[in-house]
Design an enzyme around this catalytic site. Sequence first.
Site, PDB file in Angstrom:
ATOM      1  N   VAL A  74      16.062 -26.036  13.895  1.00 40.64           N
ATOM      2  CA  VAL A  74      15.581 -26.677  12.682  1.00 40.64           C
ATOM      3  C   VAL A  74      16.019 -27.886  12.165  1.00 40.64           C
ATOM      4  CG1 VAL A  74      14.806 -26.228  10.482  1.00 40.64           C
ATOM      5  CG2 VAL A  74      14.581 -24.459  11.815  1.00 40.64           C
ATOM      6  N   TYR A 112      20.189 -14.489  13.301  1.00 42.10           N
ATOM      7  CA  TYR A 112      19.578 -13.591  14.182  1.00 42.10           C
ATOM      8  C   TYR A 112      19.667 -11.955  13.863  1.00 42.10           C
ATOM      9  CZ  TYR A 112      18.832 -17.564  17.008  1.00 42.10           C
ATOM     10  OH  TYR A 112      18.659 -18.810  17.393  1.00 42.10           O
TER      11      TYR A 112
END
Length: 140
Positions: A74, A112
């Site tokens: 991102v 994650y």
Amino acid sequence: MDIDVSLSCEGVDWKAVSDTLKSVNMAFYEPEIHRKAFEASHTTVFAYHESKLIGFGRAISDGTYQAAIYDCAVREEFQGKGIGKIIMNSLLSELSHCNIVLYASPGKEGFYQSLGFRKMKTGMAYFQKNDVMRRLGFIE
Ligand SMILES: CC(C)(COP(=O)(O)OP(=O)(O)OC[C@H]1O[C@@H](n2cnc3c(N)ncnc32)[C@H](O)[C@@H]1OP(=O)(O)O)[C@@H](O)C(=O)NCCC(=O)NCCS
């Protein structure tokens, strides 16, 4: 913030992909190389804000029971706003029948983990540049 998610490689600005990966200290190549890699992937996800590419991710897969996620990034100014999560959840929903592996950049493991990933005890990697990956903290 309005985010548009696309699964299509059509019209993607591959230079923006390369520039974004470079800007977040991930491996980057010439735009054409990224085009090949994304187009050859099983699933691709691109996030746009006001038509500008601000994040993406891709997975290679047999489409049946195994998949691996790469190039999830991102743009820095859009990080921490839930966009990485949108990209990952889009990938996961396309791969809902698969076991999915990935290797996190050092320091990103928590991202994650928050999505349900767990550290592997027996993960092994054969990198083209083992010395570089060792220096960057990916392997022993
Ligand atoms: C890692 C990255 C993709 C995360 O995207 P993001 O849009 O910043 O993350 P989000 O805002 O969607 O965060 C989702 C959740 O993960 C958590 N999280 C994000 N980065 C984290 C980190 N480094 N450590 C622990 N948790 C993290 C957030 O707090 C959030 O938790 P919540 O759902 O409980 O609120 C993004 O920061 C990035 O591109 N970083 C640079 C490139 C990179 O390292 N990519 C990973 C390659 S493996």
